[in-house]
Design an enzyme around this catalytic site. Structure first.
Site, short mmCIF file in Angstrom:
data_model
loop_
_atom_site.label_atom_id
_atom_site.label_comp_id
_atom_site.label_asym_id
_atom_site.label_seq_id
_atom_site.Cartn_x
_atom_site.Cartn_y
_atom_site.Cartn_z
CG PHE A 12 -1.76 1.15 1.74
CD1 PHE A 12 -2.07 2.16 0.70
CD2 PHE A 12 -1.51 1.51 3.21
CE1 PHE A 12 -2.92 3.37 1.22
CE2 PHE A 12 -2.21 2.75 3.18
CZ PHE A 12 -2.81 3.87 2.38
CB THR A 136 3.66 1.90 13.10
OG1 THR A 136 2.44 2.04 13.86
CG2 THR A 136 4.30 0.86 13.88
CG ASP A 137 0.99 5.72 15.52
OD1 ASP A 137 0.59 4.67 15.21
OD2 ASP A 137 -0.07 6.71 15.54
CD GLU A 138 -0.62 0.15 15.11
OE1 GLU A 138 -0.60 -1.08 15.68
OE2 GLU A 138 -1.30 0.41 14.09
CE1 TYR A 162 3.07 -3.65 11.56
CE2 TYR A 162 1.66 -2.38 13.27
CZ TYR A 162 2.58 -2.44 12.09
OH TYR A 162 2.73 -1.24 11.51
CE LYS A 166 7.09 -1.19 11.30
NZ LYS A 166 7.80 -1.45 9.74
P1 NAD Z 1 1.28 -3.62 3.19
O1 NAD Z 1 1.10 -4.64 4.09
O2 NAD Z 1 0.27 -2.87 2.28
O3 NAD Z 1 2.77 -3.82 2.33
C1 NAD Z 1 3.80 -4.65 3.00
C2 NAD Z 1 4.53 -5.14 1.68
O4 NAD Z 1 5.94 -5.75 2.08
C3 NAD Z 1 3.84 -5.81 0.56
O5 NAD Z 1 4.08 -5.48 -0.95
C4 NAD Z 1 4.73 -7.12 0.92
O6 NAD Z 1 4.53 -8.09 -0.18
C5 NAD Z 1 6.00 -6.68 1.29
N1 NAD Z 1 6.62 -7.85 2.07
C6 NAD Z 1 6.20 -8.58 3.14
N2 NAD Z 1 6.96 -9.36 3.64
C7 NAD Z 1 8.20 -8.98 2.93
C8 NAD Z 1 9.57 -9.89 2.92
N3 NAD Z 1 9.82 -10.78 3.79
N4 NAD Z 1 10.08 -9.64 1.98
C9 NAD Z 1 10.07 -8.72 1.14
N5 NAD Z 1 8.78 -8.04 0.91
C10 NAD Z 1 7.73 -8.36 1.95
O7 NAD Z 1 2.00 -2.62 4.38
P2 NAD Z 1 1.66 -1.00 4.28
O8 NAD Z 1 0.59 -0.50 4.86
O9 NAD Z 1 2.14 -0.49 3.03
O10 NAD Z 1 3.06 -0.45 5.36
C11 NAD Z 1 4.28 -0.36 4.75
C12 NAD Z 1 5.34 -0.01 6.08
O11 NAD Z 1 4.54 0.99 6.62
C13 NAD Z 1 5.49 -1.15 7.21
O12 NAD Z 1 6.61 -1.22 7.59
C14 NAD Z 1 4.39 -0.74 8.12
O13 NAD Z 1 4.63 -1.03 9.55
C15 NAD Z 1 4.62 0.79 8.20
N6 NAD Z 1 3.29 1.71 8.47
C16 NAD Z 1 2.17 1.61 7.98
C17 NAD Z 1 1.00 2.34 8.46
C18 NAD Z 1 -0.48 2.02 7.86
O14 NAD Z 1 -1.20 2.87 8.32
N7 NAD Z 1 -0.48 1.25 6.92
C19 NAD Z 1 1.26 3.15 9.27
C20 NAD Z 1 2.39 3.59 9.73
C21 NAD Z 1 3.65 2.77 9.62
P1 TYD Z 2 -6.61 -1.25 11.34
O1 TYD Z 2 -7.12 -0.49 9.97
O2 TYD Z 2 -6.62 -2.51 11.52
O3 TYD Z 2 -5.26 -0.44 11.98
P2 TYD Z 2 -4.46 -0.66 13.14
O4 TYD Z 2 -5.13 -1.51 14.22
O5 TYD Z 2 -3.17 -0.65 12.81
O6 TYD Z 2 -4.96 1.06 13.82
O7 TYD Z 2 -7.91 -0.76 12.44
C1 TYD Z 2 -8.05 0.60 12.65
C2 TYD Z 2 -9.11 0.79 13.78
O8 TYD Z 2 -10.37 -0.05 13.27
C3 TYD Z 2 -8.68 -0.36 14.87
O9 TYD Z 2 -9.21 0.63 16.18
C4 TYD Z 2 -9.42 -1.57 15.09
C5 TYD Z 2 -10.81 -1.24 14.27
N1 TYD Z 2 -11.46 -2.17 13.00
C6 TYD Z 2 -12.90 -2.53 13.31
O10 TYD Z 2 -13.46 -1.82 14.10
N2 TYD Z 2 -13.11 -3.42 12.28
C7 TYD Z 2 -12.65 -3.89 11.58
O11 TYD Z 2 -13.00 -4.77 10.66
C8 TYD Z 2 -11.28 -3.57 11.22
C9 TYD Z 2 -10.25 -4.11 10.54
C10 TYD Z 2 -10.58 -2.64 12.24
#
Ligand code: NAD
Ligand code: TYD
Length: 359
Positions: A12, A136-138, A162, A166
């Site tokens: 993503f 991540t902020d988590e 998770y 991280k």
């Molecule tokens: P995502 O799950 O959409 O994508 C992860 C990508 O990494 C995928 O393309 C997957 O194929 C690849 N991948 C997974 N394991 C792998 C491996 N062993 N080797 C090579 N590639 C691998 O994740 P995202 O939401 O795009 O998040 C990207 C980064 O940003 C992560 O490090 C996540 O912790 C961080 N992040 C995400 C969010 C969010 O809201 N989505 C917020 C803050 C930080």
């Molecule tokens: P998510 O998108 O999984 O992100 P994160 O847990 O990493 O913050 O979830 C965002 C919020 O939405 C979280 O409080 C959990 C809630 N949630 C639901 O209530 N229903 C759902 O089906 C999902 C996937 C998340």
């Protein structure tokens, strides 16, 4: 031409980042995208750049030290932007092991390969070669009180497998910076939303379910708070930190867009109704009746909220897209990419969904 190694670029945020970087720098950069293509990686996200002469895709696991080292040996990589990770909290609760493998050991492999390629005989590093670890902020845990925020100085207190994985990877990057003066930065970002997000995360899941007349599963009381950031703002922040931030520093990136989950769902329902023409048969079933309260997530963090003061003061970054605008753009993108959603939700997704949401 500067060469970037992007890990997880088919996911993503990674795919949004690659689009952002080509829009911004065009031919002035070359991007090598290393991705294992897990369930979350999708080459369809990169269709419009796949033929660029300055773009290369390599399917590889970041835990595969030999392949990762070879990529460094064969290319003068000046920037690493490390996204690759297992990223979904619910999956980490069911199967933590792969989170430790990819997020912790995979990050260690990336650090070792970059260190070996960039370290000079005197222990210093090649000038202007930098590693950015996307986190991540988590890792900071959960906030209770309104008015409290996560700062870069907030102690780590991860709760889910998770966030613990991280946090471990952040500590490993920090150890390399502190021990070897390895040239890196860490960014800790709040929840992202926007195009190309797999519908296992809250926002695309609710959009997809509502459009298909399926129930909208709300965990617990629906009042958990997340701080939502439009993905392009995150991508811009990453680039600004890497080019303008101080090396060895951590920067929090956040939206100042705090919302309860249930508020998000109401906004999605309102926006879908506003955007769909009356003639669209789906419009009739997009009502609040779809909202279904389900068993809470185990160990569910109550509230996340970032204070992005440091990145604003030092780097000049601030969130540009307000939620009202970002969610409209996101929903329009999903309307325009129905085939993308169909492909993503076929096959294994169905199995995951049934297992995850069985009552
Ligand atoms: P995502 O799950 O959409 O994508 C992860 C990508 O990494 C995928 O393309 C997957 O194929 C690849 N991948 C997974 N394991 C792998 C491996 N062993 N080797 C090579 N590639 C691998 O994740 P995202 O939401 O795009 O998040 C990207 C980064 O940003 C992560 O490090 C996540 O912790 C961080 N992040 C995400 C969010 C969010 O809201 N989505 C917020 C803050 C930080
Ligand atoms: P998510 O998108 O999984 O992100 P994160 O847990 O990493 O913050 O979830 C965002 C919020 O939405 C979280 O409080 C959990 C809630 N949630 C639901 O209530 N229903 C759902 O089906 C999902 C996937 C998340």
């Amino acid at each position: 031409m500067r060469t970037y190694l992007v890990t997880g670029g088919a996911g993503f945020i990674g795919s949004n980042y690659i689009h952002y970087m080509f829009r911004k720098y065009g031919d002035a950069i070359r991007i090598i995208n290393v991705d294992k293509l897990t369930y979350a990686g999708n080459l369809e996200n990169l269709k419009d750049v796949e033929d660029y002469p300055n773009y290369t895709f390599i399917r590889a696991d970041i835990c595969d030290a030999e392949t990762i080292s070879r990529i460094f040996e064969e290319n003068d990589i000046e920037r690493v932007v490390h996204f690759a990770a297992e990223s979904h909290v619910d999956r980490s609760i069911k199967n933590p092991d792969v989170f430790v493998k990819t997020n912790v050991l995979g990050t260690l492999t990336m650090l070792n390969a970059a260190k070996a390629a960039w370290e000079l005989p005197d222990g210093s590093f090649k000038p202007d070669h930098k590693f950015l670890h996307v986190s991540t902020d988590e890792v900071y845990g959960s906030l209770e009180e309104e008015g409290e925020y996560f700062y870069e100085t907030t102690p780590y207190d991860p709760h889910s497998p998770y966030s613990a994985s991280k946090a471990s990877s952040d500590f490993m990057v920090k150890a390399y910076m502190d021990t070897y003066k390895f040239p890196a930065n860490i960014t800790n970002c709040s929840n992202n939303y926007g195009p190309y997000q797999v519908p296992e995360k809250l926002i695309p899941l609710m959009i997809n379910n509502a459009l298909n007349g399926k129930s909208l599963p709300v965990y617990g009381d629906g009042k958990n708070v997340r701080d939502w950031l439009y993905v392009e703002d995150h991508c811009k922040g990453i680039d600004m930190v890497q080019e303008k931030g101080r090396l060895f520093e951590t920067y929090n990136i956040g939206g100042h867009n705090e919302k309860q989950n249930i508020e998000i769902i109401h906004i999605i329902l309102d926006t879908l109704r506003e955007k769909l023409p009356d003639s669209d048969p789906r419009k009739a079933h997009i009502t609040e009746d779809l909202i279904t309260y389900v068993t809470d997530r185990k160990g569910h963090d109550r509230r996340y909220a970032i204070a992005p003061d440091k990145i604003k003061a030092e780097v000049g970054w601030y969130p540009e897209t307000m939620f009202a605008e970002g969610i409209k753009k996101t929903i329009e993108w999903y309307f325009d990419h129905e085939d993308w959603m169909k492909n993503v939700t076929s096959g294994d997704y169905q199995k995951y969904y049934e297992e995850m949401y069985k009552s």
